[in-house]
Design a protein around this motif. Structure first.
Motif, PDB file in Angstrom:
ATOM      1  N   SER A  73       0.836  -1.200   0.000  1.00  0.00           N
ATOM      2  CA  SER A  73       0.000   0.000   0.000  1.00  0.00           C
ATOM      3  C   SER A  73       0.874   1.254   0.000  1.00  0.00           C
ATOM      4  CB  SER A  73      -0.933  -0.017   1.208  1.00  0.00           C
ATOM      5  OG  SER A  73      -1.838   1.053   1.176  1.00  0.00           O
ATOM      6  N   ARG A  74       1.920   1.264   0.826  1.00  0.00           N
ATOM      7  CA  ARG A  74       2.827   2.413   0.900  1.00  0.00           C
ATOM      8  C   ARG A  74       3.577   2.619  -0.400  1.00  0.00           C
ATOM      9  NH1 ARG A  74       3.754   1.167   6.046  1.00  0.00           N
ATOM     10  NH2 ARG A  74       5.467  -0.226   5.532  1.00  0.00           N
ATOM     11  N   ALA A  75       4.141   1.532  -0.957  1.00  0.00           N
ATOM     12  CA  ALA A  75       4.935   1.637  -2.187  1.00  0.00           C
ATOM     13  C   ALA A  75       4.075   2.158  -3.343  1.00  0.00           C
ATOM     14  CB  ALA A  75       5.535   0.278  -2.550  1.00  0.00           C
ATOM     15  N   LEU A  76       2.880   1.616  -3.484  1.00  0.00           N
ATOM     16  CA  LEU A  76       1.990   2.078  -4.550  1.00  0.00           C
ATOM     17  C   LEU A  76       1.510   3.503  -4.270  1.00  0.00           C
ATOM     18  CD1 LEU A  76      -0.057  -1.192  -5.153  1.00  0.00           C
ATOM     19  CD2 LEU A  76       1.548  -0.132  -6.768  1.00  0.00           C
ATOM     20  N   GLY A  77       1.217   3.774  -2.994  1.00  0.00           N
ATOM     21  CA  GLY A  77       0.747   5.106  -2.620  1.00  0.00           C
ATOM     22  C   GLY A  77       1.757   6.190  -2.923  1.00  0.00           C
ATOM     23  N   ASP A  78       3.034   5.874  -2.757  1.00  0.00           N
ATOM     24  CA  ASP A  78       4.097   6.840  -3.047  1.00  0.00           C
ATOM     25  C   ASP A  78       4.152   7.187  -4.534  1.00  0.00           C
ATOM     26  OD1 ASP A  78       4.778   6.922  -0.387  1.00  0.00           O
ATOM     27  OD2 ASP A  78       6.559   5.644  -0.590  1.00  0.00           O
ATOM     28  N   ALA A  79       3.664   6.288  -5.389  1.00  0.00           N
ATOM     29  CA  ALA A  79       3.691   6.511  -6.841  1.00  0.00           C
ATOM     30  C   ALA A  79       2.375   7.070  -7.375  1.00  0.00           C
ATOM     31  CB  ALA A  79       4.015   5.198  -7.558  1.00  0.00           C
ATOM     32  N   THR A  81      -0.706   9.322  -8.461  1.00  0.00           N
ATOM     33  CA  THR A  81      -0.649  10.638  -9.084  1.00  0.00           C
ATOM     34  C   THR A  81      -1.951  11.428  -9.003  1.00  0.00           C
ATOM     35  OG1 THR A  81      -1.191   9.619 -11.202  1.00  0.00           O
ATOM     36  CG2 THR A  81       1.146  10.002 -10.734  1.00  0.00           C
ATOM     37  N   THR A  82      -3.074  10.766  -9.179  1.00  0.00           N
ATOM     38  CA  THR A  82      -4.343  11.488  -9.265  1.00  0.00           C
ATOM     39  C   THR A  82      -5.449  10.730  -8.559  1.00  0.00           C
ATOM     40  OG1 THR A  82      -4.898  10.378 -11.336  1.00  0.00           O
ATOM     41  CG2 THR A  82      -3.794  12.510 -11.532  1.00  0.00           C
ATOM     42  N   THR A  83      -6.560  11.419  -8.367  1.00  0.00           N
ATOM     43  CA  THR A  83      -7.769  10.782  -7.876  1.00  0.00           C
ATOM     44  C   THR A  83      -8.639  10.490  -9.092  1.00  0.00           C
ATOM     45  OG1 THR A  83      -7.639  12.054  -5.845  1.00  0.00           O
ATOM     46  CG2 THR A  83      -9.768  11.064  -6.363  1.00  0.00           C
ATOM     47  N   THR A 106      -4.940   6.938  -8.304  1.00  0.00           N
ATOM     48  CA  THR A 106      -4.487   6.191  -9.475  1.00  0.00           C
ATOM     49  C   THR A 106      -2.971   6.069  -9.454  1.00  0.00           C
ATOM     50  OG1 THR A 106      -6.344   7.061 -10.741  1.00  0.00           O
ATOM     51  CG2 THR A 106      -4.491   6.191 -11.999  1.00  0.00           C
ATOM     52  N   VAL A 107      -2.495   4.876  -9.770  1.00  0.00           N
ATOM     53  CA  VAL A 107      -1.060   4.634  -9.899  1.00  0.00           C
ATOM     54  C   VAL A 107      -0.785   4.424 -11.387  1.00  0.00           C
ATOM     55  CG1 VAL A 107       0.876   3.138  -9.271  1.00  0.00           C
ATOM     56  CG2 VAL A 107      -0.960   3.579  -7.610  1.00  0.00           C
ATOM     57  N   PRO A 108       0.113   5.223 -11.980  1.00  0.00           N
ATOM     58  CA  PRO A 108       0.408   5.056 -13.406  1.00  0.00           C
ATOM     59  C   PRO A 108       0.847   3.627 -13.729  1.00  0.00           C
ATOM     60  CG  PRO A 108       1.402   7.073 -12.579  1.00  0.00           C
ATOM     61  CD  PRO A 108       0.878   6.315 -11.387  1.00  0.00           C
ATOM     62  N   GLU A 109       0.454   3.185 -14.896  1.00  0.00           N
ATOM     63  CA  GLU A 109       0.726   1.819 -15.342  1.00  0.00           C
ATOM     64  C   GLU A 109       2.215   1.471 -15.252  1.00  0.00           C
ATOM     65  OE1 GLU A 109       0.712   0.063 -19.886  1.00  0.00           O
ATOM     66  OE2 GLU A 109      -0.723   1.618 -19.359  1.00  0.00           O
ATOM     67  N   THR A 131       0.978  -7.692 -17.784  1.00  0.00           N
ATOM     68  CA  THR A 131       1.156  -6.280 -17.478  1.00  0.00           C
ATOM     69  C   THR A 131      -0.089  -5.723 -16.809  1.00  0.00           C
ATOM     70  OG1 THR A 131       0.389  -5.652 -19.673  1.00  0.00           O
ATOM     71  CG2 THR A 131       2.762  -5.785 -19.374  1.00  0.00           C
ATOM     72  N   VAL A 132       0.136  -4.803 -15.902  1.00  0.00           N
ATOM     73  CA  VAL A 132      -0.950  -4.059 -15.271  1.00  0.00           C
ATOM     74  C   VAL A 132      -1.312  -2.921 -16.221  1.00  0.00           C
ATOM     75  CG1 VAL A 132      -1.583  -2.578 -13.324  1.00  0.00           C
ATOM     76  CG2 VAL A 132      -0.177  -4.628 -12.947  1.00  0.00           C
ATOM     77  N   ASP A 133      -2.582  -2.814 -16.568  1.00  0.00           N
ATOM     78  CA  ASP A 133      -3.052  -1.754 -17.471  1.00  0.00           C
ATOM     79  C   ASP A 133      -3.624  -0.570 -16.699  1.00  0.00           C
ATOM     80  OD1 ASP A 133      -2.413  -3.379 -19.693  1.00  0.00           O
ATOM     81  OD2 ASP A 133      -4.357  -4.380 -19.537  1.00  0.00           O
ATOM     82  N   GLU A 134      -4.335  -0.853 -15.620  1.00  0.00           N
ATOM     83  CA  GLU A 134      -4.917   0.201 -14.782  1.00  0.00           C
ATOM     84  C   GLU A 134      -4.870  -0.269 -13.344  1.00  0.00           C
ATOM     85  OE1 GLU A 134      -8.691   2.090 -15.878  1.00  0.00           O
ATOM     86  OE2 GLU A 134      -8.655   0.887 -17.695  1.00  0.00           O
ATOM     87  N   LEU A 135      -4.568   0.672 -12.433  1.00  0.00           N
ATOM     88  CA  LEU A 135      -4.526   0.312 -11.023  1.00  0.00           C
ATOM     89  C   LEU A 135      -4.999   1.500 -10.190  1.00  0.00           C
ATOM     90  CD1 LEU A 135      -1.982  -1.815  -9.182  1.00  0.00           C
ATOM     91  CD2 LEU A 135      -2.623   0.364  -8.185  1.00  0.00           C
ATOM     92  N   ALA A 136      -5.935   1.219  -9.309  1.00  0.00           N
ATOM     93  CA  ALA A 136      -6.402   2.205  -8.333  1.00  0.00           C
ATOM     94  C   ALA A 136      -6.129   1.632  -6.947  1.00  0.00           C
ATOM     95  CB  ALA A 136      -7.888   2.495  -8.516  1.00  0.00           C
ATOM     96  N   LEU A 137      -5.718   2.511  -6.032  1.00  0.00           N
ATOM     97  CA  LEU A 137      -5.319   2.103  -4.688  1.00  0.00           C
ATOM     98  C   LEU A 137      -6.084   2.907  -3.655  1.00  0.00           C
ATOM     99  CD1 LEU A 137      -3.205   0.900  -2.562  1.00  0.00           C
ATOM    100  CD2 LEU A 137      -1.919   3.006  -2.999  1.00  0.00           C
ATOM    101  N   SER A 138      -6.557   2.211  -2.626  1.00  0.00           N
ATOM    102  CA  SER A 138      -7.101   2.880  -1.453  1.00  0.00           C
ATOM    103  C   SER A 138      -6.149   2.590  -0.300  1.00  0.00           C
ATOM    104  CB  SER A 138      -8.504   2.365  -1.123  1.00  0.00           C
ATOM    105  OG  SER A 138      -8.918   2.893   0.125  1.00  0.00           O
ATOM    106  N   THR A 139      -5.420   3.629   0.134  1.00  0.00           N
ATOM    107  CA  THR A 139      -4.466   3.397   1.224  1.00  0.00           C
ATOM    108  C   THR A 139      -5.183   3.162   2.544  1.00  0.00           C
ATOM    109  OG1 THR A 139      -4.201   5.783   1.483  1.00  0.00           O
ATOM    110  CG2 THR A 139      -2.527   4.638   0.181  1.00  0.00           C
ATOM    111  N   GLU A 140      -6.326   3.839   2.778  1.00  0.00           N
ATOM    112  CA  GLU A 140      -6.992   3.628   4.069  1.00  0.00           C
ATOM    113  C   GLU A 140      -7.659   2.255   4.154  1.00  0.00           C
ATOM    114  OE1 GLU A 140      -8.440   6.141   2.070  1.00  0.00           O
ATOM    115  OE2 GLU A 140     -10.563   5.703   1.974  1.00  0.00           O
TER     116      GLU A 140
END
Length: 153
Positions: A73-79, A81-83, A106-109, A131-140
């Motif tokens: 979650s932290r590693a992806l969250g650091d990357a 870029t947008t909501t 959103t985490v860039p591909e 390959t990951v094409d799209e990824l959305a992350l919820s850190t909470e």
């Protein structure tokens, strides 16, 4: 019924898919994904007017809702870029695994693939790429929603 939080699912699905929960199916494709729980579906890409016989180089799509550990979650969250205006267009049966109160970024591909180490995926005889094409992350919520593509060569 379409959940308004998600982009429209557009893949052709001739037969209903079964949601699966194998952690290995996720970690083999994304070795650095610290998955603690997963719900996913996948299918070869097909069009309405073609046979369903898989071809050796036919791509498949892979949609997943993945509970992840804090480090992922932290590693992806650091990357991130947008909501996103809308969450990735995952198979509708997966929507129920995304709590209403989670907010996403959103985490860039390219970053998602690098962080999750898709280049070193451990797949069928080394002849498959993912390959990951799209990824959305919820850190909470420590939750990833992802759309990916696999290819056999």
């Amino acid at each position: 019924m379409q959940d308004a939080r998600f982009a429209k699912f557009t893949q052709y699905v001739p037969d209903p898919l079964t949601v699966q929960t194998s952690l290995g199916s996720v970690t083999s494709r994304m070795p650095a994904m610290g998955a603690t729980g997963v719900h996913f579906v996948g299918q070869y890409r097909v069009n309405k007017n073609e046979s369903r016989l898989p071809e050796p180089d036919r791509p498949y799509w892979f949609h997943a809702v993945i509970e992840v550990d804090q480090a992922t979650s932290r590693a992806l969250g650091d990357a991130a870029t947008t909501t996103p205006d809308l969450l990735p267009p995952i198979y509708p049966d997966l929507h129920q695994y995304v709590p209403q109160d989670c907010t996403f970024v959103t985490v860039p591909e390219s970053d998602a693939n690098r962080i999750l180490d898709t280049e070193n995926a451990d797949l069928v005889g080394g002849s498959e790429r993912f390959t990951v094409d799209e990824l959305a992350l919820s850190t909470e919520c420590n939750l990833v929603i992802m759309v990916g593509t696999g290819h056999y060569s």
